[in-house]
Design an enzyme around this catalytic site. Structure first.
Site, PDB file in Angstrom:
ATOM      1  N   ASP A 134      14.703   5.154   0.202  1.00 12.35           N
ATOM      2  CA  ASP A 134      13.592   5.858  -0.435  1.00 12.35           C
ATOM      3  C   ASP A 134      12.416   4.870  -0.478  1.00 12.35           C
ATOM      4  O   ASP A 134      12.250   4.108  -1.427  1.00 12.35           O
ATOM      5  CB  ASP A 134      14.010   6.296  -1.850  1.00 12.35           C
ATOM      6  CG  ASP A 134      12.903   7.048  -2.566  1.00 12.35           C
ATOM      7  OD1 ASP A 134      11.745   6.999  -2.102  1.00 12.35           O
ATOM      8  OD2 ASP A 134      13.197   7.679  -3.593  1.00 12.35           O
ATOM      9  N   HIS A 182      -3.316  -8.044  17.653  1.00 11.85           N
ATOM     10  CA  HIS A 182      -3.394  -6.582  17.719  1.00 11.85           C
ATOM     11  C   HIS A 182      -4.008  -6.156  19.037  1.00 11.85           C
ATOM     12  O   HIS A 182      -3.560  -5.225  19.680  1.00 11.85           O
ATOM     13  CB  HIS A 182      -4.299  -6.048  16.606  1.00 11.85           C
ATOM     14  CG  HIS A 182      -3.614  -5.908  15.284  1.00 11.85           C
ATOM     15  ND1 HIS A 182      -2.310  -5.520  15.167  1.00 11.85           N
ATOM     16  CD2 HIS A 182      -4.054  -6.089  14.019  1.00 11.85           C
ATOM     17  CE1 HIS A 182      -1.982  -5.470  13.890  1.00 11.85           C
ATOM     18  NE2 HIS A 182      -3.022  -5.826  13.169  1.00 11.85           N
ATOM     19  N   GLU A 220       3.300   0.205  13.624  1.00 11.34           N
ATOM     20  CA  GLU A 220       2.208  -0.781  13.729  1.00 11.34           C
ATOM     21  C   GLU A 220       2.578  -1.956  14.623  1.00 11.34           C
ATOM     22  O   GLU A 220       3.603  -2.600  14.408  1.00 11.34           O
ATOM     23  CB  GLU A 220       1.857  -1.287  12.316  1.00 11.34           C
ATOM     24  CG  GLU A 220       0.670  -2.214  12.315  1.00 11.34           C
ATOM     25  CD  GLU A 220       0.206  -2.587  10.902  1.00 11.34           C
ATOM     26  OE1 GLU A 220       0.337  -1.757   9.986  1.00 11.34           O
ATOM     27  OE2 GLU A 220      -0.274  -3.717  10.727  1.00 11.34           O
ATOM     28  N   LYS A 279       0.312  -5.277   0.942  1.00  9.52           N
ATOM     29  CA  LYS A 279       0.539  -4.311   2.026  1.00  9.52           C
ATOM     30  C   LYS A 279       1.231  -5.030   3.190  1.00  9.52           C
ATOM     31  O   LYS A 279       2.125  -4.492   3.821  1.00  9.52           O
ATOM     32  CB  LYS A 279      -0.792  -3.700   2.468  1.00  9.52           C
ATOM     33  CG  LYS A 279      -0.658  -2.519   3.427  1.00  9.52           C
ATOM     34  CD  LYS A 279      -0.663  -2.910   4.876  1.00  9.52           C
ATOM     35  CE  LYS A 279      -0.621  -1.678   5.777  1.00  9.52           C
ATOM     36  NZ  LYS A 279      -0.537  -2.001   7.192  1.00  9.52           N
TER      37      LYS A 279
HETATM   38  C1  MEV Z   1      -2.032  -5.354   8.234  1.00  9.47           C
HETATM   39  O1  MEV Z   1      -1.112  -4.301   8.407  1.00  9.47           O
HETATM   40  C2  MEV Z   1      -1.547  -6.299   7.156  1.00  9.47           C
HETATM   41  C3  MEV Z   1      -2.506  -7.417   6.801  1.00  9.47           C
HETATM   42  O2  MEV Z   1      -3.789  -6.867   6.450  1.00  9.47           O
HETATM   43  C4  MEV Z   1      -1.922  -8.172   5.637  1.00  9.47           C
HETATM   44  C5  MEV Z   1      -2.829  -9.206   5.033  1.00  9.47           C
HETATM   45  O3  MEV Z   1      -4.067  -9.082   5.141  1.00  9.47           O
HETATM   46  O4  MEV Z   1      -2.282 -10.125   4.396  1.00  9.47           O
HETATM   47  C6  MEV Z   1      -2.757  -8.327   7.963  1.00  9.47           C
END
Ligand code: MEV
Length: 427
Positions: free
Chosen positions: A278, A376, A84, A262
């Site tokens: 792992d 991005h 990413e 995430k």
């Molecule tokens: C994208 O990989 C991760 C984000 O969505 C995390 C977040 O929203 O805090 C940007």
């Protein structure tokens, strides 16, 4: 060896080979290690074939290094493997802000993993529970006789706990064996210990043992990271307040918390992949821990201190190892550990938590300001421009034109590159 700074200004602007040489000279990488990194693997088919079943090849991912990390007064270059864009840049940028504010402080617990033994059909639950607790010294002795190497290294079974749970299939006695895994992730050691205790547990309880397996909710193997970012470094007190509000949203709402966490795992797992951990176990543990009070929440906490500066805190389970498993068999993972220069699994866990915290801040800062797509999109534009055939100095110019055009598509990228190469007329 004198400690080298991880603060490398403009690292991202250098060419790949130049970056590799800098890291190689700092980490003392051999020509072979450098070549493995260049050729995208170092993992021979022979080794791959021994790692899992039905192998037909290998697959390479980008291996990057995040710079600027200062943790517990020490500088770290942090290898990250992921697909990413923006993650490595965000980690490095936020680590730079955090180092202005004295760096990141991290702490880890003893590396204790939990093994579970499920006992069903127990005739007298209270009696069985008491009997297990009475037999604790004997059970620990048996457990430790199964892994003399771990014991010699200072680890081994430490304690035994019991829980009685009500389930759809009736009451069950659950025995937790707490094992200090030292520098191993510990799944093998813990599973072996649980399996070896099973017959004794059946004798003692009169019940039947069913599952004997590690728990990935490693809440006895915790790590914490904490950092301060000065308000002027992050865009002022308004941005600090907005980041706190963004965090509060995640803490109160599972839909947002999943995305927030995430983002934390973007950092944690990238280091996990580079060091061949792992990572499924790490994900499972992190998310289960995030729901420990019955509601799924943010793993991190952001607040404003008396001076108006931003203070971040992250606590999560971190079951990682520096010995055993693919950590040692995968040549690139060995190189990654060398670049990190860590001396124990606990230190690795601390670095990973620091990266998770920095990553979380990177995402929150972007989200409360320009939004996540800008960074991005620039990277996406860069990829398209390179795919369209731009080289050298032309790349930056072509990326600017593509971003300005507002249409970040491959056909536009091709058109711009052709124009800059003079293949078609300006117009
Ligand atoms: C994208 O990989 C991760 C984000 O969505 C995390 C977040 O929203 O805090 C940007």
């Amino acid at each position: 060896m004198a400690e080298l700074s991880s603060r490398i200004s403009g690292f991202y602007r250098l060419g790949l080979e130049e970056r590799l040489k800098i890291i190689a000279s700092r980490a003392g990488l051999s020509t072979e290690e450098m070549e493995n990194l260049r050729s995208g693997g170092g993992l021979t088919l022979e080794v791959a074939d021994r790692m899992i079943e039905n192998v037909i090849g290998t697959m390479a991912y980008p291996f990057a290094v995040a710079v600027n990390f200062r943790i517990n007064g020490r500088d770290y270059l942090v290898p990250m493997v992921l697909e990413e864009p923006s993650v490595v840049a965000a980690a490095s940028n936020m680590a730079r802000l955090m180092r202005e504010g004295d760096g990141i402080r991290a702490w880890s617990s003893e590396p204790i993993m939990i093994g579970q033994i499920q006992v069903v059909e127990v005739p007298d639950m209270e009696k069985a529970e008491r009997a297990i607790l009475m037999a604790k010294p004997k059970l620990l002795e048996i457990a430790n006789s199964k892994d003399p190497v771990l014991v010699r290294l200072g680890g081994g079974a430490r304690d035994i706990e019991t829980r009685v749970i009500e389930t759809e299939a009736g009451r069950m006695l659950i025995i937790h064996v707490l094992v200090d895994c030292r520098d191993a992730m510990g799944a093998n050691a813990v599973n072996t210990i649980c399996e070896s205790l099973a017959p004794y547990v059946e004798d003692i309880t009169g019940g039947r043992v069913l599952l004997r397996i590690i728990s990935n909710l490693a809440d006895r193997r915790l790590v914490r990271a904490e950092a301060l970012v000065r308000k002027e470094d992050i865009g002022g007190e308004r941005v600090v307040d907005d980041i706190v509000k963004a965090w509060a949203f995640a803490d109160a709402d599972p839909y947002r918390a999943a995305t927030n966490n995430k983002g934390i795992m973007n950092g944690v797992i990238a280091v996990a992949l580079a060091t061949a951990q792992d990572h499924r176990a790490l994900e499972a543990g992190a998310h289960a821990y995030a729901a420990r009070d019955g509601q799924y929440r943010s793993l991190s906490r952001w607040s404003k201190n008396g001076e108006g500066d931003l203070v971040g805190f992250l606590e999560m389970p971190m079951a990682v190892g520096t010995v055993g498993g693919a950590t040692r068999t995968h040549p690139i993972a060995r190189t990654a550990l060398k670049i990190l220069g860590i001396s124990s699994a606990r230190e690795l866990a601390e670095v990973m938590a620091a990266v998770g915290l920095a990553q979380n801040l990177g995402a929150l800062r972007a989200l409360v300001q320009e939004g996540i797509q800008k960074g991005h999109m620039r990277l996406h534009a860069r990829n398209l421009i390179i795919m369209a055939g731009a080289e050298g100095e032309m790349i930056d110019k072509a990326v600017d034109l593509l971003v300005e055009s507002g249409e970040i598509r491959f056909d536009r990228a091709q058109e711009i590159v052709r124009r800059l190469k003079g293949e078609v007329k300006l117009g």
